[in-house]
Each structure stands twice: as structure tokens, then as C-alpha cells.
Write an enzyme that holds these catalytic residues in place. Structure first.
Site, PDB file in Angstrom:
ATOM      1  N   PRO A 374      34.309  34.160  48.141  1.00  0.00           N
ATOM      2  CA  PRO A 374      33.246  33.902  49.121  1.00  0.00           C
ATOM      3  C   PRO A 374      33.657  32.825  50.115  1.00  0.00           C
ATOM      4  O   PRO A 374      34.627  32.090  49.888  1.00  0.00           O
ATOM      5  CB  PRO A 374      32.070  33.452  48.248  1.00  0.00           C
ATOM      6  CG  PRO A 374      32.686  32.963  46.990  1.00  0.00           C
ATOM      7  CD  PRO A 374      33.928  33.761  46.773  1.00  0.00           C
ATOM      8  N   SER A 696      25.376  48.334  39.576  1.00  0.00           N
ATOM      9  CA  SER A 696      25.075  47.348  38.539  1.00  0.00           C
ATOM     10  C   SER A 696      23.603  46.973  38.451  1.00  0.00           C
ATOM     11  O   SER A 696      23.209  46.233  37.563  1.00  0.00           O
ATOM     12  CB  SER A 696      25.903  46.076  38.772  1.00  0.00           C
ATOM     13  OG  SER A 696      25.464  45.411  39.934  1.00  0.00           O
ATOM     14  N   LYS A 739      28.427  36.312  39.303  1.00  0.00           N
ATOM     15  CA  LYS A 739      27.018  36.559  38.985  1.00  0.00           C
ATOM     16  C   LYS A 739      26.455  35.471  38.076  1.00  0.00           C
ATOM     17  O   LYS A 739      25.279  35.099  38.194  1.00  0.00           O
ATOM     18  CB  LYS A 739      26.873  37.936  38.332  1.00  0.00           C
ATOM     19  CG  LYS A 739      27.146  39.091  39.296  1.00  0.00           C
ATOM     20  CD  LYS A 739      27.026  40.441  38.610  1.00  0.00           C
ATOM     21  CE  LYS A 739      27.269  41.571  39.604  1.00  0.00           C
ATOM     22  NZ  LYS A 739      27.163  42.896  38.973  1.00  0.00           N
TER      23      LYS A 739
END
Length: 826
Positions: A374, A696, A739
Site C-alpha cells: 500500500p 473473500s 486484513k
């Protein structure tokens, strides 16, 4: 004036009017692109059938013919309304038939006339005419004589400028004493448009006709003078060039006698020295010498000379053999990497491994790495640190938005302003053939009609091919095998598979809150203190304040916004010190509101209670891990499934799979089967402006759907991620580390993950694992057992046929405003 044979001109003026009896009805010959004046002798080429018949008719009788001009010379068969009414009654002097079937006719204009009417004759034009007579002027007044003299002088001036003035022409002009004859003579020899010549011809009054001609003659004088000036200028320029060439050759001869070199010879010698020192490969050297030979044969001011010089400059300045020496001290390299960046152990180990192998095998090719992570995690700055640790030059090329293949490979030299591609330009800038070459944002390359830059990168980033990289501008192979290429990307989804296969992908995940605090203390705070003109003793920011800034003033995987907030603190302190207020300033968690205002982010789970039909999933986006909320509600209808929130095809299929599982297991899940027929099911994922996709979110969709159908609330401190099948199996997903960090930022305490992802928990930082509880599952039943709370009160099933004015279904609790996120992971 148009060129006219002198004999013809004299014959025209010497012809007697002879009081010929011109018939009132004559065959007519339409002429193109010329107006025949009286007393004018002119050859005409006749080829049209009607025109040939008219000539034959005239020759068969008395040789008289009427000549009238067509309004448009392009018309092959003109009608009567396409021919001027005024023309010339003429007599044929000679006829000559040509081999191609045409007829050459020599005619002389006798008198002006106008068409009264056309007589009926289908095979040719025959007209009835009325002769037009000029009035007798008698003795000329002074004004008319002055006008005639002016026209004659202008004619002589024109002929003089053109070099066509002869004594015979002068004598002819001097012999004309009638203004009408002079006007006709001059007008017939001027380059006039058909409309202009016809206008003069139709002017009966001789003085007025001469006045009109005088205006056109004056214009012709100006044009002839301008033409003469242009020709003179061209001649002067040619003379100057010849003179310069002669002097230059003399100078060369003198320099040769004195043993000195002229400017061009000096330039050629300099290029020869540069080519020798550049140590080019054989093919490049041959091309350089060939271009140098071309330059030597060119004139110094030739248009192509600058292009050849520019090309030679690039060839001799590109670092063919220039390279920096690698720092192979692994211990020192490790210290530099640790000094610049906290964490990122996987990347640091890979660089140290490369240096170790390089130490043992100096001929090893440079690696091609791809940092994926990121924004704000340090991908670009890590490239600079790697270059510093290895002792190499660093060059960064931003690929974001590049759509032209020529940006990579360069333009061919045939184009004006052509240059090499960005890779060769970067190497020239570094003056080294083994720099650390960073290609930033490789996942954001575009493509259009100019080509696909990603395809052009295949050769550059392939260790088996880049030893002979071909740039369109240089047009000779260049060895890129010593270059250490590093690319960066936020996601690998948009990178072409062929390009991705050539790179070694290293994932850089986001930082934990504790890591952010440590990085801020060691790197960000000192840097911002220095940039804002402060001294270290002027400001102190506590660890708790940094932690609060990382959790409540920013919400990101990287560090950019955190550094901005630290910069804001430093600027406010700088202002106070500049205003004369004394320090030092202690920044604590409780005083942040004073400097930065109210908190911008709060843990989302702190604001919610367990609700029916609301489940929390986890997404893996370009910006790291995020919480993804899935809302489900029922409404009376016909059993349709409504999906909103810009869901991609994969997410839509996950929703249908969840519905199929619920319908298949309605008895086991205690779902009223009538709900599927009498109620529509609406599944919505907030942040509808952002596209979302990925498998997901399957178990989160199933949980939200079953919650709405059974009216059992979903635990608000549980998030889940996993793909679901219609049989209820839970399949593995990607991005577990990201996550997990996203769940922690959202205030979630428990995460449900697929059983097959259990092995990846070792990649999650230990401090994150300590704060989160992981539940591994292999079937949806296990998910529902952990995530669904008991129903508060048993609801009676709705009737199949509600009354006409049925009350609306019981409203669910107000759904929370979801945090903006992009899409579930791949």
C-alpha cells in the site's frame, strides 16, 4: 503583360479595318479562357464538334465567325445562358487540321458586336448579331492624351522590369493615337481574369475603357516590381552563398598551409577522440564512425547536420563501460539499511543475499525486484537506501500514466525532436551502466493507439534478453544486465502476467500501530523537526501522543498521513517560537486536540451494537486492509435478489451462492421457506461509488443473509473473510496480514478465517496476533455458530397472502454508516 510575338503584335496594329460587309447572322464559336479584342490576331485550337462545324460553316461561305467567351471554361458543352452576350465578329485567316482531329484556326477580330438572338441550329451555334460602333472622338483633349501617355509609360516599365522591352515594341506603342485601340492592345496582353477582361471589352466608350485598363496596368506595375525585387534578393542570396563558399575554401587552404585545423575539422577530431574514449561495443562503434563520416561530408549548415551531431552526442555520452564499484561489505550495507528503514526484514535479507552472491560471483546479473504494498510503506525510499547500501547511483522513473511505447524505447531518428527512451536517458543521467533503476507505479501503466509500454518493458526486465536492449533512437544494442531494476506497485492485478513473471515479487505489508510509533520516533519526528526549523529540544512528542495520532488521526497502512500530522504539530510550535513564546513544548495525548483538533477516526466497532442483517467482512485494497460492511434486508416482493454497491461479477456470484446455500439448508437453519417466495432480498455494500470485487466476502454475505432471514443479530466484534461454495465449504483467501491490520484499526477483536489460511498466521506480526483472536473454520455452519447471536424474540412467520393494505415489515435497526473501502481481495 502576356508574351506576344512581335510580328503578330505589329500585324495586329497594321491591319486595315477595311469596310467589310459583315453578315447579320454568323456561326458562333464559344472560346474558353480568353477574350478576343478587335484587331487582335490569335490562334485558336478547336476540338468540340459544334465548334468544328461552326468553323467549317464559316470557311464554306465568307470566313466570318462570331467569337464569344464562355463564363466557365470548365463546361464542355455550354448552353446559351453560359456564354457572354458581347463578343467579336472575326474573320478566319488560316485553318490547319491537326492529326488528333482538332483544328488550329488563326482569326482576327474585326468589330465588337452583341448577340440579338440565337437561331435554331442543333448541330452548332448560329446567332444574329448587332454591331457596336464607337463614337468618333475627334481631337483628343489634354486629359485623354495624359492618360494615354501614362498607360504607355506603365507598359514600358512592365516590359523593362521583365527584360522584354525592345525598340520594335516601343515603336508600336508610340504609333497608337487612339485611346480605344490602345486600351484593346494593352488589355489583350495583360494577365486578367475572364470577368475583368470581359468588363473592359463591354465598355464601349474608348476613354472609359482606357481608364479601366490604366487601373489594371498600375496593379501589374506593382506586381512586376515586387517580382523583380524577389528575384534580385534570390540572386543576391545565391551570390552571397557562393562568396561564402569561396572564402571558406580559401580559409581551409590557408589553414592547411599553416598546419592549423578549421572549425569543422576540429569538430570531427573531437568526435573521433570521444568515440575512442567511450569504449563502445563493435556494432555501436561502427555506427558512430559511419555517422561521423556522413557529418564530415556534409556542409556545416546542412539541415541534417544538427540531427547527426545530436545522435553522435548521445552515442559518446551513454555509459557503455562506465560503472560504479559495488560496496560488498555486507555488514556495512546492513547498517545502512537499518539506519534508513525500520522493519522490512524480508527486503533487507534479499538485498544482503544479492551482495553476498555478488561477492562470490562478480559476473552475476542484476536482480529484478518488484515491491508490492500500500502507499506510504516506504517502497520508493527503500530503493534509495538500497542504492546507498550498494554504493551505486540511483535513478527513479515514474511510470504512472505513461501510454506511449516511445517513452520506454525512444523515438526513431526520422522524427523531428526524436530522443532516446527514458531508460537510456536515465543511464546517461547517472553516468553509470549499473545504477539502481527504480520504475515506480508499474501497475499504473496505460496503453493506447501509440503502443503498449508494458510490452516494451518485457525486453528491459528480462535477464535473458536485456544484455542487448534495443532503443529505437540509438538503434544499436545496449547491455542492461548490470542494472539493478526495482519496480513498485500497489497491486499486481493490473500488471500483465508476462511482465509479472519476469520480476521477483516482494510484498511490503502495512505497519502495526507499535511499528508506526517506533518509526515516528526514530525517523519521522527528527525529520519534521529539522524541516520546520526547530531544534530537538524545542518539542517533545510522547509515545502515547504518537499512538493516538496513528489510531485516531490517521487510518492507513503506511505513514504519509502520520508524517503530515507530525508536520502540523511542528509548524504550530515553529509559529509560537517565531512569535517570541518560550519553549520547550511537551506534546501529550491529552493536548493533541489543542493542536490537531478533534479526532478524525474512531474504532468503528465502538460505535455499533449487534444488528440483524449486518456482517463485517475484510477487504484487501491498494491501500491495505479495510473493514467491509455487508447489509441485508427483506421487503415484500416476489423472491428477487437485489445487489447494490457497485459489486463486481465475482461478488455477485458470491451473493447468489450464499442464497443457494440458505435455500438448500432452510430446515437446518430454521428459515421460513415462505420468505424466499414472498419477500425480496436486498444485499448492499456501502461506499457505493467505489467498485468492489473478489470472492473473500462470501462467508460475510452468507452470515448477513442468514441473519436477516432468521432475525438473529451478528456479533459486532467479529469480522470474517473467506470464499464460500453452495455446499457451504469455506475456501482460502489472500492478504491475511493486511486484513489483520485492517481489522485491528477498525477495533475488531475476533477474526474468522478459513482453516487453510492457518499456516499464514506466522506472517502476521506477533503484537497483532496477541491483540486478535483467530477462529479457523472449514464450513459455513461453524461461521454461523460463532457469529450469530440468539434471537431476542421469536417472530411469527409472515402470512403468504398479506391484506391489500398490509403494514410494512418491521423496520430493522438503523444501519451504521460504513467506512469507505474499495474492494474485496482477489
Amino acid at each position: 503583360m502576356a508574351h506576344t510575338d512581335t510580328d503578330d503584335l505589329v500585324g495586329l496594329l497594321d491591319a486595315d479595318d477595311q469596310n467589310l460587309d459583315i453578315p447579320a447572322t454568323l456561326p458562333m464559336l464559344p472560346v474558353r479562357d480568353v477574350v478576343v479584342f478587335t484587331h487582335m490576331i490569335i490562334p485558336l485550337f478547336v476540338g468540340r464538334d459544334k465548334s468544328v462545324r461552326a468553323v467549317d460553316a464559316a470557311m464554306a461561305k465568307d470566313r466570318f465567325l462570331f467569337l464569344a467567351t464562355q463564363m466557365d471554361g470548365a463546361v464542355e458543352n455550354p448552353e446559351s445562358d453560359q456564354i457572354f452576350k458581347h463578343g467579336t465578329a472575326a474573320r478566319i485567316l488560316r485553318v490547319l487540321k491537326l492529326p488528333d482531329g482538332r483544328v488550329k484556326v488563326l482569326v482576327q477580330g474585326l468589330a465588337k458586336a452583341k448577340i440579338v438572338r440565337y437561331t435554331k441550329k442543333s448541330d452548332m451555334f448560329r446567332v444574329r448579331i448587332e454591331l457596336l460602333h464607337e463614337e468618333d472622338l475627334g481631337d483628343l483633349d489634354m486629359e485623354t492624351e495624359a492618360l494615354m501617355r501614362n498607360v504607355k509609360e506603365s507598359c514600358e516599365k512592365i516590359l523593362g522590369l521583365r527584360g522584354e522591352l525592345t525598340p520594335d515594341v516601343t515603336m508600336v506603342l508610340d504609333g497608337i493615337d487612339h485611346p480605344g485601340r490602345l486600351a484593346d492592345l494593352v488589355a489583350s496582353n495583360l494577365n486578367l481574369k475572364i470577368e475583368e477582361a470581359q468588363s473592359i471589352f463591354e465598355t464601349i466608350d474608348p476613354v472609359q475603357r482606357l481608364l479601366a485598363v490604366n487601373g489594371f496596368v498600375s496593379r501589374e506595375v506593382e506586381l512586376s516590381a515586387m517580382q523583380a525585387r524577389i528575384q534580385s534578393s534570390v540572386r543576391d542570396e545565391i551570390s552571397k552563398s557562393q562568396k561564402d563558399y569561396f572564402l571558406r575554401e580559401q580559409m581551409r587552404a590557408i589553414n592547411r598551409e599553416l598546419g592549423e585545423m578549421d572549425e569543422k575539422t576540429q569538430e570531427i577530431k573531437e568526435y573521433q577522440d570521444k568515440i575512442r574514449k567511450a569504449k563502445m561495443p563493435k556494432e555501436a562503434k561502427e555506427e558512430a564512425e559511419r555517422q561521423l563520416k556522413r557529418l564530415e561530408q556534409m556542409h556545416p549548415e546542412a539541415g541534417e547536420a544538427p540531427t547527426v551531431r545530436t545522435y553522435l552526442d548521445w552515442l559518446v555520452e551513454v555509459p557503455w563501460k562506465k560503472a560504479t564499484k559495488d560496496t560488498l561489505d555486507i555488514k556495512k550495507a546492513k547498517e545502512i539499511l537499518e539506519e534508513d528503514h525500520y522493519g522490512l526484514e524480508k527486503v533487507k535479507d534479499r538485498i544482503l543475499e544479492y551482495l553476498a552472491v555478488r561477492k562470490l560471483n562478480p559476473k552475476m546479473k542484476g536482480p529484478i525486484l518488484c515491491f508490492v504494498g500500500p502507499p506510504g510503506v516506504g517502497k520508493t525510499s527503500l530503493g534509495k537506501s538500497i542504492a546507498r547500501a550498494m554504493g551505486r547511483k540511483f535513478y527513479r522513473l515514474s511510470l504512472g500514466g505513461i501510454r506511449d511505447e516511445a517513452e520506454i524505447r525512444g523515438h526513431r531518428r526520422t522524427y523531428i525532436g526524436a530522443l532516446p527512451g527514458r531508460i537510456i536517458q536515465g543511464l546517461k543521467h547517472c553516468k553509470s551502466n549499473n545504477p539502481v533503476f527504480m520504475m515506480d507505479e508499474i501497475d499504473k501503466i496505460g496503453a493506447d493507439f501509440r503502443g503498449d509500454p508494458s510490452s516494451a518493458l518485457l525486453e528491459a526486465l528480462d535477464p535473458e534478453q536485456n544484455f542487448a536492449f534495443s532503443d529505437h533512437y540509438l538503434n544499436v544494442p545496449f547491455d542492461l544486465s548490470s542494472v539493478m531494476f526495482i519496480t513498485t506497485a500497489n497491486m499486481t492485478d493490473t500488471i500483465p502476467s508476462a511482465l509479472l513473471d519476469r520480476m521477483e515479487v516482494i510484498n511490503l505489508a502495512g505497519y502495526t500501530e507499535n511499528e508506526k510509533v517506533l518509526i515516528a520516533q526514530q525517523y519521522l519526528v527528527p525529520r519534521q523537526v529539522k524541516e520546520n526549523g526547530l531544534k530537538p529540544e524545542d518539542i517533545t512528542i510522547s509515545g502515547n501522543a504518537l499512538l493516538k495520532m496513528a489510531t485516531e488521526y490517521t487510518s492507513e497502512s503506511g505513514l504519509r498521513n502520520l508524517e503530515r500530522e507530525i508536520g502540523t504539530l511542528c509548524r504550530k510550535v515553529s509559529r509560537k517560537i517565531a512569535e517570541g513564546k518560550k519553549g520547550p513544548y511537551q506534546i501529550t495525548a491529552s493536548s493533541l486536540v489543542k493542536y490537531l483538533g478533534l479526532e478524525k477516526f474512531l474504532p468503528e466497532m465502538d460505535q455499533e451494537e449487534p444488528q440483524i442483517g449486518l456482517a463485517t467482512g475484510l477487504a484487501w485494497t491498494h491501500w491495505g486492509g479495510e473493514a467491509l460492511y455487508i447489509e441485508t434486508t427483506l421487503m415484500r416482493g416476489k423472491g428477487e435478489l437485489v445487489l447494490t454497491g457497485q459489486l463486481g461479477e465475482v461478488m455477485q456470484e458470491s451473493a447468489r451462492a450464499a442464497l443457494s446455500y440458505a435455500r438448500t439448508n432452510e430446515d437446518e437453519l430454521e428459515i421460513d421457506p415462505d420468505l424466499f417466495d414472498n419477500f425480496d432480498i436486498h444485499i448492499h455494500v456501502p461506499a457505493g461509488a467505489i467498485p468492489k470485487d473478489g470472492p473473500s466476502a462470501g462467508i460475510a454475505m452468507t452470515t448477513a443473509l442468514v441473519s436477516a432471514l432468521t432475525e438473529r443479530p451478528v456479533a459486532n466484534d467479529i469480522a470474517m473473510t473467506g470464499e464460500v461454495t453452495i455446499r457451504g465449504r469455506v475456501l482460502p483467501i489472500g492478504g491475511l496480514r493486511e486484513k489483520s491490520l485492517g481489522a485491528l484499526r477498525a477495533g475488531i477483536k475476533t477474526i474468522i478465517i478459513p482453516e487453510k489460511n492457518k499456516k499464514e498466521l506466522s506472517e502476521v506480526p506477533q503484537q497483532v496476533r496477541r491483540k486478535l483472536k483467530y477462529i479457523t473454520v472449514s464450513h459455513v455452519n461453524e461461521v454461523l455458530e460463532k457469529a450469530l447471536l440468539p434471537a431476542e424474540k421469536k417472530k411469527a412467520p409472515p402470512k403468504k397472502k398479506p391484506p391489500k393494505k398490509a403494514a410494512k415489515p418491521k423496520a430493522k435497526k438503523t444501519q451504521p454508516k460504513a467506512k469507505t473501502t474499495e474492494a474485496a481481495d482477489k
